[in-house]
Motif scaffolding. Structure first.
Motif, PDB file in Angstrom:
ATOM      1  N   THR A  31      35.403  37.986  24.384  1.00 15.18           N
ATOM      2  CA  THR A  31      35.649  36.640  24.188  1.00 15.18           C
ATOM      3  C   THR A  31      36.647  36.425  23.207  1.00 15.18           C
ATOM      4  OG1 THR A  31      33.993  36.201  22.589  1.00 15.18           O
ATOM      5  CG2 THR A  31      33.476  35.570  24.670  1.00 15.18           C
ATOM      6  N   VAL A  32      37.574  35.389  23.331  1.00 11.81           N
ATOM      7  CA  VAL A  32      38.680  35.180  22.566  1.00 11.81           C
ATOM      8  C   VAL A  32      38.600  33.827  21.886  1.00 11.81           C
ATOM      9  CG1 VAL A  32      41.351  35.136  22.130  1.00 11.81           C
ATOM     10  CG2 VAL A  32      40.339  36.712  23.761  1.00 11.81           C
ATOM     11  N   GLU A  33      38.927  33.545  20.677  1.00 10.31           N
ATOM     12  CA  GLU A  33      39.046  32.336  19.838  1.00 10.31           C
ATOM     13  C   GLU A  33      40.305  32.291  19.360  1.00 10.31           C
ATOM     14  OE1 GLU A  33      36.093  32.810  16.665  1.00 10.31           O
ATOM     15  OE2 GLU A  33      34.324  33.012  18.226  1.00 10.31           O
ATOM     16  N   GLY A  34      40.533  30.689  19.152  1.00 14.03           N
ATOM     17  CA  GLY A  34      41.655  30.343  18.567  1.00 14.03           C
ATOM     18  C   GLY A  34      42.955  30.407  19.571  1.00 14.03           C
ATOM     19  N   THR A  35      42.984  30.618  20.779  1.00 14.31           N
ATOM     20  CA  THR A  35      44.052  30.391  21.489  1.00 14.31           C
ATOM     21  C   THR A  35      43.600  29.959  22.846  1.00 14.31           C
ATOM     22  OG1 THR A  35      45.961  31.807  22.588  1.00 14.31           O
ATOM     23  CG2 THR A  35      43.801  32.725  22.508  1.00 14.31           C
ATOM     24  N   SER A  36      44.645  29.477  23.643  1.00 13.77           N
ATOM     25  CA  SER A  36      44.274  29.047  25.046  1.00 13.77           C
ATOM     26  C   SER A  36      45.118  29.509  25.866  1.00 13.77           C
ATOM     27  CB  SER A  36      44.509  27.360  24.997  1.00 13.77           C
ATOM     28  OG  SER A  36      43.927  26.446  24.238  1.00 13.77           O
ATOM     29  N   ASN A  37      44.363  29.655  27.325  1.00 12.84           N
ATOM     30  CA  ASN A  37      44.924  30.292  28.428  1.00 12.84           C
ATOM     31  C   ASN A  37      45.539  31.549  28.087  1.00 12.84           C
ATOM     32  OD1 ASN A  37      45.663  30.427  31.124  1.00 12.84           O
ATOM     33  ND2 ASN A  37      47.630  29.808  30.542  1.00 12.84           N
ATOM     34  N   PRO A  38      44.796  32.661  27.383  1.00 15.97           N
ATOM     35  CA  PRO A  38      45.414  33.815  27.173  1.00 15.97           C
ATOM     36  C   PRO A  38      45.495  34.827  28.624  1.00 15.97           C
ATOM     37  CG  PRO A  38      43.168  33.594  26.810  1.00 15.97           C
ATOM     38  CD  PRO A  38      43.554  32.469  27.069  1.00 15.97           C
ATOM     39  N   ASN A  39      46.296  35.797  28.478  1.00 10.21           N
ATOM     40  CA  ASN A  39      46.409  36.835  29.554  1.00 10.21           C
ATOM     41  C   ASN A  39      45.220  37.739  28.724  1.00 10.21           C
ATOM     42  OD1 ASN A  39      48.381  35.529  30.734  1.00 10.21           O
ATOM     43  ND2 ASN A  39      49.743  37.184  30.630  1.00 10.21           N
ATOM     44  N   LEU A  40      44.193  38.061  29.516  1.00  9.51           N
ATOM     45  CA  LEU A  40      43.150  39.232  29.280  1.00  9.51           C
ATOM     46  C   LEU A  40      43.151  40.404  29.958  1.00  9.51           C
ATOM     47  CD1 LEU A  40      40.368  36.706  28.888  1.00  9.51           C
ATOM     48  CD2 LEU A  40      41.695  37.587  26.942  1.00  9.51           C
ATOM     49  N   TYR A  41      42.716  41.684  29.227  1.00 11.21           N
ATOM     50  CA  TYR A  41      42.805  42.812  29.897  1.00 11.21           C
ATOM     51  C   TYR A  41      41.616  43.746  29.409  1.00 11.21           C
ATOM     52  CZ  TYR A  41      47.676  41.264  29.430  1.00 11.21           C
ATOM     53  OH  TYR A  41      48.911  40.642  29.760  1.00 11.21           O
ATOM     54  N   TRP A  42      41.404  44.689  30.471  1.00 11.90           N
ATOM     55  CA  TRP A  42      40.219  45.624  30.028  1.00 11.90           C
ATOM     56  C   TRP A  42      40.926  47.107  30.351  1.00 11.90           C
ATOM     57  CZ3 TRP A  42      35.888  45.254  27.885  1.00 11.90           C
ATOM     58  CH2 TRP A  42      35.012  44.149  27.840  1.00 11.90           C
ATOM     59  N   TYR A  43      40.718  47.806  29.197  1.00 16.12           N
ATOM     60  CA  TYR A  43      41.073  49.352  29.214  1.00 16.12           C
ATOM     61  C   TYR A  43      40.089  49.989  28.884  1.00 16.12           C
ATOM     62  CZ  TYR A  43      46.015  47.559  27.915  1.00 16.12           C
ATOM     63  OH  TYR A  43      47.174  46.843  28.263  1.00 16.12           O
ATOM     64  N   ARG A  44      40.200  51.445  29.528  1.00 15.81           N
ATOM     65  CA  ARG A  44      39.415  52.453  29.080  1.00 15.81           C
ATOM     66  C   ARG A  44      40.065  53.586  28.443  1.00 15.81           C
ATOM     67  NH1 ARG A  44      35.862  54.470  33.846  1.00 15.81           N
ATOM     68  NH2 ARG A  44      37.708  55.349  34.417  1.00 15.81           N
ATOM     69  N   GLN A  45      39.493  54.248  27.531  1.00 15.04           N
ATOM     70  CA  GLN A  45      39.854  55.110  26.679  1.00 15.04           C
ATOM     71  C   GLN A  45      38.916  56.260  26.753  1.00 15.04           C
ATOM     72  OE1 GLN A  45      40.262  54.593  22.453  1.00 15.04           O
ATOM     73  NE2 GLN A  45      42.269  56.140  22.565  1.00 15.04           N
ATOM     74  N   ALA A  46      39.105  57.403  27.645  1.00 20.36           N
ATOM     75  CA  ALA A  46      38.356  58.647  27.958  1.00 20.36           C
ATOM     76  C   ALA A  46      38.444  59.492  26.505  1.00 20.36           C
ATOM     77  CB  ALA A  46      38.533  59.245  29.269  1.00 20.36           C
ATOM     78  N   ALA A  47      37.521  60.470  26.207  1.00 28.15           N
ATOM     79  CA  ALA A  47      37.706  61.277  25.162  1.00 28.15           C
ATOM     80  C   ALA A  47      38.799  62.015  25.287  1.00 28.15           C
ATOM     81  CB  ALA A  47      36.328  62.158  25.216  1.00 28.15           C
ATOM     82  N   GLY A  48      39.551  62.180  24.343  1.00 26.18           N
ATOM     83  CA  GLY A  48      40.748  62.944  24.372  1.00 26.18           C
ATOM     84  C   GLY A  48      42.128  62.510  25.299  1.00 26.18           C
ATOM     85  N   ARG A  49      42.002  61.189  25.739  1.00 26.60           N
ATOM     86  CA  ARG A  49      42.956  60.727  26.583  1.00 26.60           C
ATOM     87  C   ARG A  49      43.663  59.359  26.104  1.00 26.60           C
ATOM     88  NH1 ARG A  49      40.827  61.660  32.874  1.00 26.60           N
ATOM     89  NH2 ARG A  49      40.668  63.861  32.676  1.00 26.60           N
ATOM     90  N   GLY A  50      44.514  59.115  26.534  1.00 29.10           N
ATOM     91  CA  GLY A  50      45.268  57.761  26.067  1.00 29.10           C
ATOM     92  C   GLY A  50      44.401  56.774  26.773  1.00 29.10           C
ATOM     93  N   LEU A  51      45.021  55.163  26.907  1.00 30.09           N
ATOM     94  CA  LEU A  51      44.533  54.332  27.394  1.00 30.09           C
ATOM     95  C   LEU A  51      44.698  54.050  28.654  1.00 30.09           C
ATOM     96  CD1 LEU A  51      44.200  53.776  24.399  1.00 30.09           C
ATOM     97  CD2 LEU A  51      44.049  51.401  24.853  1.00 30.09           C
ATOM     98  N   GLN A  52      43.703  53.757  29.627  1.00 34.48           N
ATOM     99  CA  GLN A  52      43.965  53.268  31.141  1.00 34.48           C
ATOM    100  C   GLN A  52      43.779  51.763  31.275  1.00 34.48           C
ATOM    101  OE1 GLN A  52      40.924  54.876  33.814  1.00 34.48           O
ATOM    102  NE2 GLN A  52      42.670  55.238  35.192  1.00 34.48           N
TER     103      GLN A  52
END
Lengths: 114, 113
Positions: A24-45
């Motif tokens: 959840t996000v507070e203090g802003t309206s209509n944000p763009n939202l993202y989900w990332y996964r970071q596996a061990a030893g790897r960058g963000l996907q």
């Protein structure tokens, strides 16, 4: 000021069990939202992003899904977890207005699937 | 298309000495470039960003980065390392209006007491 929350902070789940992670996000309206996964030893996907309520774009086909039931709420789900779903899950937001290309990240959820 | 290469997976420096973390980018359009820092089991914190204004960008905690278009580089520097700087650092590129950030593979910074 804007803040972003994620819970739970850590989660240990057996293979085949369901998953629900919340952001959840507070203090802003209509944000763009993202989900990332970071596996061990790897960058963000990038897994999913949303530019509005009910609008979900999927970047990687897999057994995860996302939903945005409210303007500032973003949920990551799975019906049956796999071992490969283990990782660090990060939610992020950015402003939807022109020039707002900076993404701000939440504290993350550490998911271990056993 | 866009990509980013962090040239060092691991950097070790002594406390009080300068820090240099190297990043090269590729972008079809004018890029926006970022450096984020991640402490263990924490989210990513924005250090600084470049968005076509001044080429020398100052960030938090004494870090700065210089955008060099001719070299397609955006290296992160700090004059004097502190123990609290030990963390993973990510260089990130995107274009204006692009939903997708492209992350480097990260550089782990170790500070030697």
């Amino acid at each position: 000021s804007q803040t972003i929350h994620q819970w739970p902070a850590t989660l240990v789940q057996p293979v085949g069990s369901p998953l629900s992670l919340e952001c959840t996000v507070e203090g802003t309206s209509n944000p763009n939202l993202y989900w990332y996964r970071q596996a061990a030893g790897r960058g963000l996907q990038l897994l999913f992003y949303s530019v509005g309520i009910g609008q979900i774009s999927s970047e990687v086909p897999q057994n995860l899904s996302a939903s945005r039931p409210q303007d500032r709420q973003f949920i990551l789900s799975s019906k049956k977890l796999l071992l490969s779903d283990s990782g660090f899950y990060l939610c992020a937001w950015r402003g939807a207005r022109r020039g707002g290309d900076t993404q701000y990240f939440g504290p993350g959820t550490r998911l271990t699937v056993l | 298309a866009q990509s980013v290469t962090q040239l060092d997976s691991h950097v070790s420096v002594s406390e009080g000495t300068p820090v240099l973390l190297r990043c090269n980018y590729s972008s079809s359009y004018s890029p926006s470039l970022f450096w984020y820092v991640q402490h263990p089991n924490k989210g990513l914190q924005l250090l600084l960003k470049y968005t076509s204004a001044a080429t020398l960008v100052k960030g938090i905690n004494g870090f700065e980065a210089e955008f060099k278009k001719s070299e397609t580089s955006f290296h992160l520097t700090k004059p004097s390392a502190h123990m609290s700087d030990a963390a993973e650092y990510f260089c990130v590129v995107t274009n204006f209006g692009n939903e997708k950030l492209t992350f480097g593979t990260g550089t782990r910074l170790t500070i030697i007491p």
